[in-house]
Design a protein around this motif. Structure first.
Motif, PDB file in Angstrom:
ATOM      1  N   UNK A 159       0.810  -1.196   0.060  1.00 42.99           N
ATOM      2  CA  UNK A 159       0.059  -0.156   0.080  1.00 42.99           C
ATOM      3  C   UNK A 159       0.812   1.414   0.031  1.00 42.99           C
ATOM      4  N   UNK A 160       1.908   1.424   0.892  1.00 42.25           N
ATOM      5  CA  UNK A 160       2.784   2.381   0.920  1.00 42.25           C
ATOM      6  C   UNK A 160       3.556   2.704  -0.351  1.00 42.25           C
ATOM      7  N   UNK A 161       3.861   1.467  -1.033  1.00 36.99           N
ATOM      8  CA  UNK A 161       4.539   1.640  -2.292  1.00 36.99           C
ATOM      9  C   UNK A 161       3.636   2.075  -3.334  1.00 36.99           C
ATOM     10  N   UNK A 162       2.348   1.606  -3.439  1.00 36.05           N
ATOM     11  CA  UNK A 162       1.477   2.245  -4.449  1.00 36.05           C
ATOM     12  C   UNK A 162       1.176   3.671  -4.268  1.00 36.05           C
ATOM     13  N   UNK A 163       1.049   4.274  -3.138  1.00 32.81           N
ATOM     14  CA  UNK A 163       0.940   5.730  -2.793  1.00 32.81           C
ATOM     15  C   UNK A 163       2.073   6.401  -3.350  1.00 32.81           C
ATOM     16  N   UNK A 164       3.431   5.972  -2.819  1.00 25.19           N
ATOM     17  CA  UNK A 164       4.583   6.591  -3.293  1.00 25.19           C
ATOM     18  C   UNK A 164       4.571   6.614  -4.925  1.00 25.19           C
ATOM     19  N   UNK A 165       4.416   5.494  -5.216  1.00 26.81           N
ATOM     20  CA  UNK A 165       4.517   5.489  -6.824  1.00 26.81           C
ATOM     21  C   UNK A 165       3.418   6.279  -7.595  1.00 26.81           C
ATOM     22  N   UNK A 166       2.188   6.496  -7.360  1.00 26.08           N
ATOM     23  CA  UNK A 166       1.068   7.221  -7.685  1.00 26.08           C
ATOM     24  C   UNK A 166       1.354   8.848  -7.390  1.00 26.08           C
ATOM     25  N   UNK A 167       1.824   9.271  -6.577  1.00 19.78           N
ATOM     26  CA  UNK A 167       2.344  10.416  -5.999  1.00 19.78           C
ATOM     27  C   UNK A 167       3.544  10.921  -6.990  1.00 19.78           C
ATOM     28  N   UNK A 168       4.500  10.096  -7.026  1.00 21.93           N
ATOM     29  CA  UNK A 168       5.676  10.257  -7.909  1.00 21.93           C
ATOM     30  C   UNK A 168       5.264  10.377  -9.419  1.00 21.93           C
ATOM     31  N   UNK A 169       4.528   9.723  -9.800  1.00 21.41           N
ATOM     32  CA  UNK A 169       3.853   9.744 -11.260  1.00 21.41           C
ATOM     33  C   UNK A 169       3.183  11.091 -11.438  1.00 21.41           C
ATOM     34  N   UNK A 170       2.202  11.559 -10.631  1.00 17.84           N
ATOM     35  CA  UNK A 170       1.540  12.677 -10.611  1.00 17.84           C
ATOM     36  C   UNK A 170       2.583  14.201 -10.551  1.00 17.84           C
ATOM     37  N   UNK A 171       3.602  13.782  -9.762  1.00 21.15           N
ATOM     38  CA  UNK A 171       4.667  15.024  -9.630  1.00 21.15           C
ATOM     39  C   UNK A 171       5.578  14.992 -11.041  1.00 21.15           C
ATOM     40  N   UNK A 172       5.815  13.994 -11.521  1.00 16.97           N
ATOM     41  CA  UNK A 172       6.613  13.924 -12.865  1.00 16.97           C
ATOM     42  C   UNK A 172       5.651  14.408 -13.908  1.00 16.97           C
ATOM     43  N   UNK A 173       4.485  13.910 -14.248  1.00 20.28           N
ATOM     44  CA  UNK A 173       3.635  14.525 -15.290  1.00 20.28           C
ATOM     45  C   UNK A 173       3.478  16.328 -15.022  1.00 20.28           C
ATOM     46  N   UNK A 174       3.436  16.628 -13.723  1.00 11.55           N
ATOM     47  CA  UNK A 174       3.148  17.830 -13.402  1.00 11.55           C
ATOM     48  C   UNK A 174       4.382  18.696 -13.963  1.00 11.55           C
ATOM     49  N   UNK A 175       5.563  18.190 -13.357  1.00  6.35           N
ATOM     50  CA  UNK A 175       6.693  19.044 -13.757  1.00  6.35           C
ATOM     51  C   UNK A 175       7.043  18.853 -15.393  1.00  6.35           C
ATOM     52  N   UNK A 176       6.412  17.985 -16.074  1.00  8.98           N
ATOM     53  CA  UNK A 176       6.527  17.925 -17.637  1.00  8.98           C
ATOM     54  C   UNK A 176       5.958  18.967 -18.213  1.00  8.98           C
ATOM     55  N   UNK A 177       4.775  19.356 -17.757  1.00  4.67           N
ATOM     56  CA  UNK A 177       4.005  20.425 -18.296  1.00  4.67           C
ATOM     57  C   UNK A 177       4.687  22.016 -18.413  1.00  4.67           C
ATOM     58  N   UNK A 178       4.301  22.650 -19.566  1.00  6.27           N
ATOM     59  CA  UNK A 178       4.888  24.072 -19.440  1.00  6.27           C
ATOM     60  C   UNK A 178       3.733  24.962 -18.728  1.00  6.27           C
ATOM     61  N   UNK A 179       4.794  25.857 -18.243  1.00  7.43           N
ATOM     62  CA  UNK A 179       4.054  27.037 -17.257  1.00  7.43           C
ATOM     63  C   UNK A 179       3.508  27.930 -18.334  1.00  7.43           C
ATOM     64  N   UNK A 180       2.246  27.906 -18.343  1.00  6.26           N
ATOM     65  CA  UNK A 180       1.116  28.856 -19.382  1.00  6.26           C
ATOM     66  C   UNK A 180       1.808  30.569 -19.114  1.00  6.26           C
ATOM     67  N   UNK A 181       1.977  30.784 -17.758  1.00  2.00           N
ATOM     68  CA  UNK A 181       2.568  32.083 -17.671  1.00  2.00           C
ATOM     69  C   UNK A 181       3.556  32.661 -18.058  1.00  2.00           C
ATOM     70  N   UNK A 182       4.503  31.792 -18.495  1.00  2.00           N
ATOM     71  CA  UNK A 182       5.884  32.065 -19.421  1.00  2.00           C
ATOM     72  C   UNK A 182       5.408  32.613 -20.765  1.00  2.00           C
ATOM     73  N   UNK A 183       4.331  32.163 -21.191  1.00  2.00           N
ATOM     74  CA  UNK A 183       4.247  32.615 -22.388  1.00  2.00           C
ATOM     75  C   UNK A 183       3.050  33.483 -22.750  1.00  2.00           C
ATOM     76  N   UNK A 184       2.607  34.162 -22.013  1.00  2.00           N
ATOM     77  CA  UNK A 184       1.544  34.994 -21.791  1.00  2.00           C
ATOM     78  C   UNK A 184       1.817  36.332 -22.952  1.00  2.00           C
ATOM     79  N   UNK A 185       3.017  36.707 -22.949  1.00  2.00           N
ATOM     80  CA  UNK A 185       3.346  37.891 -23.950  1.00  2.00           C
ATOM     81  C   UNK A 185       3.834  37.557 -25.121  1.00  2.00           C
ATOM     82  N   UNK A 186       4.108  36.103 -25.523  1.00  2.00           N
ATOM     83  CA  UNK A 186       4.248  35.816 -26.688  1.00  2.00           C
ATOM     84  C   UNK A 186       3.256  36.069 -27.743  1.00  2.00           C
ATOM     85  N   UNK A 187       3.848  36.487 -28.823  1.00  2.00           N
ATOM     86  CA  UNK A 187       2.431  36.457 -30.078  1.00  2.00           C
ATOM     87  C   UNK A 187       3.326  36.169 -31.514  1.00  2.00           C
TER      88      UNK A 187
END
Length: 88
Positions: free
Chosen positions: A60-88
């Motif tokens: 159970x502990x291993x499952x929760x560690x794995x799922x939280x790690x995967x969530x964090x990894x996918x969240x870190x792979x996304x681009x930050x939309x605030x970095x591209x606000x002024x781009x045209x």
């Protein structure tokens, strides 16, 4: 090589006679295949239940560690939309 009369007509496993050695054989047709089947099921259930508390919590502990790690990894792979606000 000359075969002696004692060995003539003997099968390979019966070439020697050993005194004091007794073989007991049971025909496979006389054996009961499911003789202790109900006992074995109850013993298996008992063994599984006795080890349940030592095996399940680490999984159970291993499952929760794995799922939280995967969530964090996918969240870190996304681009930050605030970095591209002024781009045209």
């Amino acid at each position: 090589m000359r075969v002696t009369k004692a060995l003539l007509g003997q099968h390979f496993g019966e070439l020697a006679y050993l005194r004091g050695l007794v073989y007991y054989k049971l025909s496979p047709f006389e054996q009961r295949a499911f003789a202790g089947f109900t006992k074995s099921l109850s013993r298996t259930a008992y063994r599984l239940s006795s080890n349940l508390l030592t095996v399940v919590p680490p999984f159970i502990v291993g499952y929760f560690v794995f799922t939280e790690t995967e969530k964090t990894f996918h969240q870190m792979c996304r681009k930050n939309p605030e970095d591209y606000v002024n781009d045209k």
